[in-house]
Design an enzyme around this catalytic site. Sequence first.
Site, PDB file in Angstrom:
ATOM      1  N   ASP A 160       0.847  -1.211   0.000  1.00  0.00           N
ATOM      2  CA  ASP A 160       0.000   0.000   0.000  1.00  0.00           C
ATOM      3  C   ASP A 160       0.878   1.255   0.000  1.00  0.00           C
ATOM      4  OD1 ASP A 160      -2.707   1.271   2.144  1.00  0.00           O
ATOM      5  OD2 ASP A 160      -2.334   1.464  -0.009  1.00  0.00           O
TER       6      ASP A 160
HETATM    7  C1  PKZ Z   1       8.576  10.673  -1.903  1.00  0.00           C
HETATM    8  C2  PKZ Z   1       7.354  11.098  -2.719  1.00  0.00           C
HETATM    9  C3  PKZ Z   1       6.268  11.722  -1.842  1.00  0.00           C
HETATM   10  C4  PKZ Z   1       5.089  12.164  -2.678  1.00  0.00           C
HETATM   11  C5  PKZ Z   1       4.031  12.802  -1.807  1.00  0.00           C
HETATM   12  C6  PKZ Z   1       3.240  11.778  -1.098  1.00  0.00           C
HETATM   13  C7  PKZ Z   1       1.871  12.309  -0.805  1.00  0.00           C
HETATM   14  C8  PKZ Z   1       1.197  11.466   0.239  1.00  0.00           C
HETATM   15  C9  PKZ Z   1      -0.142  12.057   0.586  1.00  0.00           C
HETATM   16  C10 PKZ Z   1      -0.638  11.573   1.943  1.00  0.00           C
HETATM   17  C11 PKZ Z   1      -1.761  10.518   1.799  1.00  0.00           C
HETATM   18  C12 PKZ Z   1      -1.193   9.138   1.854  1.00  0.00           C
HETATM   19  C13 PKZ Z   1      -2.303   8.100   1.847  1.00  0.00           C
HETATM   20  C14 PKZ Z   1      -1.737   6.733   1.683  1.00  0.00           C
HETATM   21  C15 PKZ Z   1      -2.812   5.776   1.127  1.00  0.00           C
HETATM   22  C16 PKZ Z   1      -3.756   5.404   2.219  1.00  0.00           C
HETATM   23  O1  PKZ Z   1      -3.436   4.657   3.106  1.00  0.00           O
HETATM   24  S1  PKZ Z   1      -5.330   6.136   2.167  1.00  0.00           S
HETATM   25  C17 PKZ Z   1      -6.120   5.330   3.510  1.00  0.00           C
HETATM   26  C18 PKZ Z   1      -6.980   4.149   3.031  1.00  0.00           C
HETATM   27  N1  PKZ Z   1      -8.043   4.639   2.183  1.00  0.00           N
HETATM   28  C19 PKZ Z   1      -9.181   5.157   2.738  1.00  0.00           C
HETATM   29  O2  PKZ Z   1      -9.375   5.146   3.945  1.00  0.00           O
HETATM   30  C20 PKZ Z   1     -10.151   5.771   1.767  1.00  0.00           C
HETATM   31  C21 PKZ Z   1     -11.569   5.707   2.326  1.00  0.00           C
HETATM   32  N2  PKZ Z   1     -12.459   6.227   1.269  1.00  0.00           N
HETATM   33  C22 PKZ Z   1     -12.895   7.503   1.346  1.00  0.00           C
HETATM   34  O3  PKZ Z   1     -12.633   8.241   2.272  1.00  0.00           O
HETATM   35  C23 PKZ Z   1     -13.748   7.975   0.199  1.00  0.00           C
HETATM   36  O4  PKZ Z   1     -14.039   6.919  -0.696  1.00  0.00           O
HETATM   37  C24 PKZ Z   1     -12.985   9.062  -0.593  1.00  0.00           C
HETATM   38  C25 PKZ Z   1     -11.620   8.531  -1.027  1.00  0.00           C
HETATM   39  C26 PKZ Z   1     -12.838  10.314   0.280  1.00  0.00           C
HETATM   40  C27 PKZ Z   1     -13.777   9.415  -1.804  1.00  0.00           C
HETATM   41  O5  PKZ Z   1     -15.080   9.700  -1.330  1.00  0.00           O
HETATM   42  P1  PKZ Z   1     -16.092  10.336  -2.320  1.00  0.00           P
HETATM   43  O6  PKZ Z   1     -15.728  11.694  -2.728  1.00  0.00           O
HETATM   44  O7  PKZ Z   1     -17.424  10.111  -1.727  1.00  0.00           O
HETATM   45  O8  PKZ Z   1     -15.844   9.536  -3.639  1.00  0.00           O
HETATM   46  P2  PKZ Z   1     -16.728   8.334  -4.154  1.00  0.00           P
HETATM   47  O9  PKZ Z   1     -17.786   8.955  -4.996  1.00  0.00           O
HETATM   48  O10 PKZ Z   1     -17.096   7.453  -3.050  1.00  0.00           O
HETATM   49  O11 PKZ Z   1     -15.692   7.576  -5.035  1.00  0.00           O
HETATM   50  C28 PKZ Z   1     -14.947   8.356  -5.949  1.00  0.00           C
HETATM   51  C29 PKZ Z   1     -14.803   7.514  -7.133  1.00  0.00           C
HETATM   52  O12 PKZ Z   1     -14.075   6.345  -6.807  1.00  0.00           O
HETATM   53  C30 PKZ Z   1     -14.867   5.211  -7.104  1.00  0.00           C
HETATM   54  N3  PKZ Z   1     -14.666   4.244  -6.057  1.00  0.00           N
HETATM   55  C31 PKZ Z   1     -15.046   4.358  -4.768  1.00  0.00           C
HETATM   56  N4  PKZ Z   1     -14.660   3.249  -4.122  1.00  0.00           N
HETATM   57  C32 PKZ Z   1     -14.049   2.456  -5.035  1.00  0.00           C
HETATM   58  C33 PKZ Z   1     -13.426   1.205  -4.991  1.00  0.00           C
HETATM   59  N5  PKZ Z   1     -13.364   0.544  -3.828  1.00  0.00           N
HETATM   60  N6  PKZ Z   1     -12.906   0.677  -6.111  1.00  0.00           N
HETATM   61  C34 PKZ Z   1     -12.965   1.368  -7.275  1.00  0.00           C
HETATM   62  N7  PKZ Z   1     -13.540   2.554  -7.406  1.00  0.00           N
HETATM   63  C35 PKZ Z   1     -14.070   3.088  -6.290  1.00  0.00           C
HETATM   64  C36 PKZ Z   1     -16.315   5.663  -7.146  1.00  0.00           C
HETATM   65  O13 PKZ Z   1     -17.024   4.825  -8.016  1.00  0.00           O
HETATM   66  C37 PKZ Z   1     -16.120   7.033  -7.709  1.00  0.00           C
HETATM   67  O14 PKZ Z   1     -15.846   6.876  -9.095  1.00  0.00           O
HETATM   68  P3  PKZ Z   1     -16.909   7.443 -10.130  1.00  0.00           P
HETATM   69  O15 PKZ Z   1     -18.162   6.719  -9.761  1.00  0.00           O
HETATM   70  O16 PKZ Z   1     -17.013   8.941  -9.849  1.00  0.00           O
HETATM   71  O17 PKZ Z   1     -16.348   7.089 -11.483  1.00  0.00           O
END
Ligand code: PKZ
Length: 243
Positions: A160
């Site tokens: 991840d």
């Molecule tokens: C050295 C280099 C550095 C570079 C610089 C680094 C920057 C580093 C930044 C810090 C950040 C790190 C982060 C780490 C990666 C985590 O570990 S993230 C933590 C684990 N992930 C989560 O907890 C996400 C939980 N989910 C959520 O909170 C909500 O789904 C979100 C992401 C806020 C989106 O919510 P929403 O706006 O209601 O969006 P929603 O309509 O539900 O879904 C958006 C789109 O995705 C699609 N979708 C939703 N769920 C899914 C799914 N399971 N599968 C496929 N499509 C999906 C929906 O169908 C929709 O697509 P469309 O229908 O519009 O085509």
Amino acid sequence: MMRRSFQVAARLGHRCILPRLDPAAAFGSSTDSLVSRFCPVKTDLKDYALPNASWCPDMLSLYQEFLEKTKSDGWVKLPSFQSNRDHIQGLKLPSGLVAASDKSDWRIFTRCIQVEGQGYEYVIFFHPFKKKSVCLFQPGPYLEGPPGFAHGGSLAAMMDETFSKTAYLAGEGLFTLNLNIRFKNLIPVGSLAVLNVQVEKIEDQKLYMSCIAQSRDQETVYAKSSGVFLQWQLEEESSPWSL
Ligand SMILES: CCCCCCCCCCCCCCCC(=O)SCCNC(=O)CCNC(=O)[C@H](O)C(C)(C)COP(=O)(O)OP(=O)(O)OC[C@H]1O[C@@H](n2cnc3c(N)ncnc32)[C@H](O)[C@@H]1OP(=O)(O)O
């Protein structure tokens, strides 16, 4: 998507107007500009992705091989700071996605064990043009699942994290939407696992990636996985959107 994003903000109890994401412009930051911004050549921050006495010979020699590739083959060694807050200094999560907390010793999960060699020892190399990454991962004894072997969750977290850094630099992929893993062989604690990550496609503001974790000689496949990341722009700290 914006409608549901607003719902997310509402769910979080914040009345705010989420910035409109114009797909055409929202993700205009090129990979090269993202790499130059987020992979500073010089920094005062501690880079945990550097060799230390705990690294096994395989890890050290493959690290040197990839370091050579950064000089001529377009590979970039990614810095690995203690917290993503250090990585995104001056930026913040989109308005509405704020978690109030009085904690202060923030760490990326894969940097939470800082005793050398005991937890996650890893380094990620990224290829901007090919939109692929290689993570050299050596699980320590604090990551044990079956006695003598790495916990499956520790590999999931490493995948991840490698997906996350690749997704962000390849196309501002910010949040993990999906992570699927097929475990095929156990990883001996203290040995080297090489994770090859590839961006398969970027579509509908999502990045679709694949990963294969294997031994250095590619004789043993430890696991295969796929990840879907949602593109979402970080905001400048002083964004007019924040209320
Ligand atoms: C050295 C280099 C550095 C570079 C610089 C680094 C920057 C580093 C930044 C810090 C950040 C790190 C982060 C780490 C990666 C985590 O570990 S993230 C933590 C684990 N992930 C989560 O907890 C996400 C939980 N989910 C959520 O909170 C909500 O789904 C979100 C992401 C806020 C989106 O919510 P929403 O706006 O209601 O969006 P929603 O309509 O539900 O879904 C958006 C789109 O995705 C699609 N979708 C939703 N769920 C899914 C799914 N399971 N599968 C496929 N499509 C999906 C929906 O169908 C929709 O697509 P469309 O229908 O519009 O085509």
